[in-house]
Design an enzyme around this catalytic site. Structure first.
Site, short mmCIF file in Angstrom:
data_model
loop_
_atom_site.label_atom_id
_atom_site.label_comp_id
_atom_site.label_asym_id
_atom_site.label_seq_id
_atom_site.Cartn_x
_atom_site.Cartn_y
_atom_site.Cartn_z
N ARG A 66 4.73 -8.47 -0.02
CA ARG A 66 4.04 -7.18 0.03
C ARG A 66 3.82 -6.70 1.48
O ARG A 66 3.92 -5.51 1.77
CB ARG A 66 2.70 -7.29 -0.70
CG ARG A 66 2.01 -5.95 -0.84
CD ARG A 66 0.82 -6.03 -1.78
NE ARG A 66 0.20 -4.73 -1.96
CZ ARG A 66 -1.10 -4.51 -1.84
NH1 ARG A 66 -1.93 -5.51 -1.57
NH2 ARG A 66 -1.60 -3.30 -2.01
N HIS A 70 4.65 -3.04 3.11
CA HIS A 70 3.64 -2.20 3.77
C HIS A 70 3.99 -1.96 5.23
O HIS A 70 3.63 -0.94 5.80
CB HIS A 70 2.25 -2.83 3.63
CG HIS A 70 1.65 -2.60 2.27
ND1 HIS A 70 0.32 -2.30 2.07
CD2 HIS A 70 2.20 -2.60 1.04
CE1 HIS A 70 0.08 -2.15 0.78
NE2 HIS A 70 1.21 -2.34 0.13
N GLU A 92 -3.94 -0.35 11.14
CA GLU A 92 -3.31 -0.09 9.84
C GLU A 92 -3.91 -1.02 8.78
O GLU A 92 -4.10 -0.64 7.64
CB GLU A 92 -1.82 -0.44 9.97
CG GLU A 92 -0.89 0.74 9.94
CD GLU A 92 0.53 0.30 10.26
OE1 GLU A 92 0.87 0.34 11.46
OE2 GLU A 92 1.28 -0.07 9.35
N ASN A 98 -4.15 -1.38 2.60
CA ASN A 98 -3.88 -2.66 3.26
C ASN A 98 -5.03 -3.66 3.15
O ASN A 98 -4.89 -4.82 3.53
CB ASN A 98 -3.54 -2.43 4.73
CG ASN A 98 -2.16 -1.82 4.89
OD1 ASN A 98 -1.32 -1.94 3.98
ND2 ASN A 98 -1.92 -1.15 5.99
N HIS A 199 6.92 -6.51 -8.34
CA HIS A 199 5.69 -6.81 -9.08
C HIS A 199 5.93 -7.87 -10.16
O HIS A 199 5.10 -8.04 -11.05
CB HIS A 199 5.10 -5.53 -9.68
CG HIS A 199 4.55 -4.60 -8.63
ND1 HIS A 199 4.09 -3.35 -8.90
CD2 HIS A 199 4.38 -4.78 -7.29
CE1 HIS A 199 3.66 -2.79 -7.77
NE2 HIS A 199 3.84 -3.62 -6.78
C1 HEM Z 1 6.52 1.73 -5.69
C2 HEM Z 1 5.27 1.83 -5.37
C3 HEM Z 1 4.30 0.71 -5.27
C4 HEM Z 1 2.99 0.79 -5.57
C5 HEM Z 1 2.24 2.02 -6.06
C6 HEM Z 1 2.43 -0.52 -5.36
C7 HEM Z 1 1.10 -0.84 -5.53
C8 HEM Z 1 0.60 -2.11 -5.49
C9 HEM Z 1 -0.77 -2.46 -5.74
C10 HEM Z 1 -1.88 -1.49 -6.04
C11 HEM Z 1 -0.86 -3.81 -5.68
C12 HEM Z 1 -2.11 -4.66 -5.95
C13 HEM Z 1 -3.08 -4.57 -4.84
C14 HEM Z 1 -4.36 -5.26 -5.26
O1 HEM Z 1 -5.08 -4.65 -6.05
O2 HEM Z 1 -4.60 -6.39 -4.82
C15 HEM Z 1 0.43 -4.32 -5.39
C16 HEM Z 1 0.72 -5.66 -5.28
C17 HEM Z 1 1.94 -6.12 -4.89
N1 HEM Z 1 3.03 -5.36 -4.51
FE1 HEM Z 1 3.24 -3.38 -4.77
N2 HEM Z 1 3.41 -1.37 -4.94
C18 HEM Z 1 4.57 -0.66 -4.87
C19 HEM Z 1 5.79 -1.14 -4.43
C20 HEM Z 1 6.00 -2.42 -3.98
C21 HEM Z 1 7.17 -2.87 -3.28
C22 HEM Z 1 8.34 -1.97 -2.89
C23 HEM Z 1 7.02 -4.19 -3.04
C24 HEM Z 1 7.93 -5.14 -2.34
C25 HEM Z 1 9.22 -4.96 -2.20
C26 HEM Z 1 5.75 -4.56 -3.60
C27 HEM Z 1 5.27 -5.85 -3.65
C28 HEM Z 1 4.03 -6.20 -4.16
C29 HEM Z 1 3.62 -7.58 -4.36
C30 HEM Z 1 4.46 -8.81 -4.18
C31 HEM Z 1 2.30 -7.51 -4.81
C32 HEM Z 1 1.37 -8.71 -5.10
C33 HEM Z 1 0.63 -9.03 -3.82
C34 HEM Z 1 -0.29 -10.23 -3.88
O3 HEM Z 1 -0.28 -10.96 -4.86
O4 HEM Z 1 -0.99 -10.44 -2.90
N3 HEM Z 1 5.14 -3.47 -4.14
N4 HEM Z 1 1.31 -3.27 -5.25
#
Ligand code: HEM
Length: 434
Positions: A66, A70, A92, A98, A199
């Protein structure tokens, strides 16, 4: 001794073998052989260390993946998200999207950098280390093995709060918003669906999705899934977390798409990819064909990993990923400010767009979908919820941002009043409705 030599040989073999990917265009200044002479063991150092880290805790892979996203989406892949705040303002890292990045991920990147610099000198950028860590996180959690172009340089400045907010899509976004937003980065619908497949690992905080539960339940959400989420998040501002992919939460596979087909996507931005006619077929194709997903994911990651990169003599190679070189004088980490409490700062994620309302109306008219299963284990009820977030460092950061928002709100309301008057007076005023 023999076993550790064997282990290193295996890692080198792993890295040199499976390179059958079809690589897209490479930005000028980056290359697949960038560190071949200056740091030939780079890939092995990173993989070995992450192997050890993930043996203790595989969930850290999600945090690293993630961070790279970002980093790249805001001001390009320049390691700016790694910079601590300075006297000139909060970094940031302190922008709302973030605040939920894992502090452990920042530490792992710093550790990797120290290891690399010890072996090769200060030649590898933090931006490249972040990109390699994301790549290995995918592979070591079960995803595809792929190669990435290297040669990024580290940025000298972090992005503003406004730029950070403007460039990172919200979990409440619908597909129209996602497609529009990602097309500004030259990412097409297949890239959007493939990247969202990240995800398949990781977690989300209740505040990122409770607008789908309260006050009214999103009709596109599977009922028993909603019931389980309500147990994890009894109120909209609970600080608990749950996994993003209920079938295989720690495995990088295509089950995320199976979740979407079963109306078990966690965020609106996830689930709407299946609801929307433009992306539905792509979701289905990835749900039934994991190799296709892997192929498209790799292509999209390589594209994303080259967004607005600094190369050649631009930027610098940081000695410490958290601070720009020679800047310790003015450095004042906002993280170390002591602020009383962990507030409801994740409120940002609760702000619901107008498009969401329209989307809900549209969804109400949709037929309920069938149940699909592509060999995934169903993690049901409380099985996939995790306990509250004990993370002191993050809480501090969140709390720090709390103070900042109070100041910020005052400033921005004055600024907004001026903006409003200016807009009223301007003949060519354009409206920016989502
Ligand atoms: C397309 C739009 C995207 C949105 C709206 C989005 C939004 C989010 C949100 C809200 C979370 C959870 C944050 C939390 O509440 O802790 C999350 C987690 C995550 N996102 Fe996305 N994301 C997007 C795209 C991506 C992309 C492109 C990647 C990587 C290539 C990614 C990788 C991840 C990962 C691996 C997590 C889990 C993080 C953790 O467990 O600490 N996301 N994302």
């Amino acid at each position: 001794m023999v076993s550790s030599i064997l282990c290193v040989l295996l890692v080198i073999l792993e890295i040199t073998v499976a390179k059958t990917q079809s690589t897209g265009p490479v930005v000028k200044g980056l290359s697949y052989t960038f560190y071949d002479s200056t740091c030939p063991k780079l890939a092995a150092i990173i993989r070995n260390h992450l192997n050890q880290v993930f043996q203790r805790d595989i969930t850290q892979a999600a945090g690293l993946l993630r961070i790279h996203f970002h980093d790249c989406f805001v001001q390009g892949c320049d390691g700016s998200v790694l910079l601590d705040g300075s006297a000139s303002g909060p970094s940031e890292q302190n922008a709302p999207p973030n605040l939920t990045l894992r502090p452990e991920a920042f530490k792992i990147i710093n550790d990797l950098q120290a290891l690399v610099h010890r072996q090769c000198g200060q030649v590898v950028s933090c931006a490249d280390i972040t990109a390699l860590a994301a790549r290995d996180s995918v592979y070591l959690s079960g995803g595809p093995q792929y190669d990435i172009p290297l040669g990024r340089r580290d940025g000298l400045n972090f992005a503003t709060q406004a730029a950070t907010l403007a460039n990172l899509p919200r979990p409440t976004s619908n597909t129209t918003t996602l497609l529009d937003s990602l097309s500004t980065k030259k990412l097409d619908p297949t890239d959007v669906v493939a990247l969202s497949g990240a995800h398949t690992i990781g977690r989300g905080h209740c505040t990122s999705f409770t607008s789908r539960l309260y006050p009214t339940q999103d009709p596109t959400m599977n009922q028993s899934f909603a019931n389980s989420l309500k147990v994890t998040c009894p109120a909209s501002d609970t600080s608990n977390t749950t996994v993003l992919d209920i079938r295989t939460p720690n495995k990088f596979d295509n089950k995320y798409y199976v979740d979407l087909m079963n109306r078990q996507g966690l965020f609106t931005s996830d689930q709407d990819l299946y609801t929307d006619k433009r992306t539905r077929a792509i979701v289905t194709s990835f749900a039934v064909n994991q190799s296709l997903f892997f192929e498209k994911f790799v292509a999209a990651m390589i594209k994303m990993g080259q967004l607005s990169v600094l190369t050649g003599k631009q930027g610098e190679i940081r000695a410490n990923c958290s601070a720009r070189n020679g800047n310790d004088m003015g450095l004042w980490s906002v993280k170390s400010r002591s602020v009383p409490q962990y507030g409801k700062l994740d409120y940002y994620w609760q702000i619901d767009d107008d498009d969401n309302h329209q989307q809900n109306q549209w969804r109400n008219s949709q037929p309920q979908s069938k149940s699909y299963n592509f060999n995934g284990n169903y993690y049901n009820n409380r099985g996939f919820s995790a306990p509250g977030d004990p993370d002191g460092k993050r809480k501090k950061r969140v709390a720090s941002y709390n103070m900042y928002t109070v100041e910020g709100k005052l400033k921005s309301s004055v600024k907004n009043s001026f903006k409003w008057i200016k807009n009223k007076l301007s003949a060519d005023h354009v409206s920016y409705d989502a």
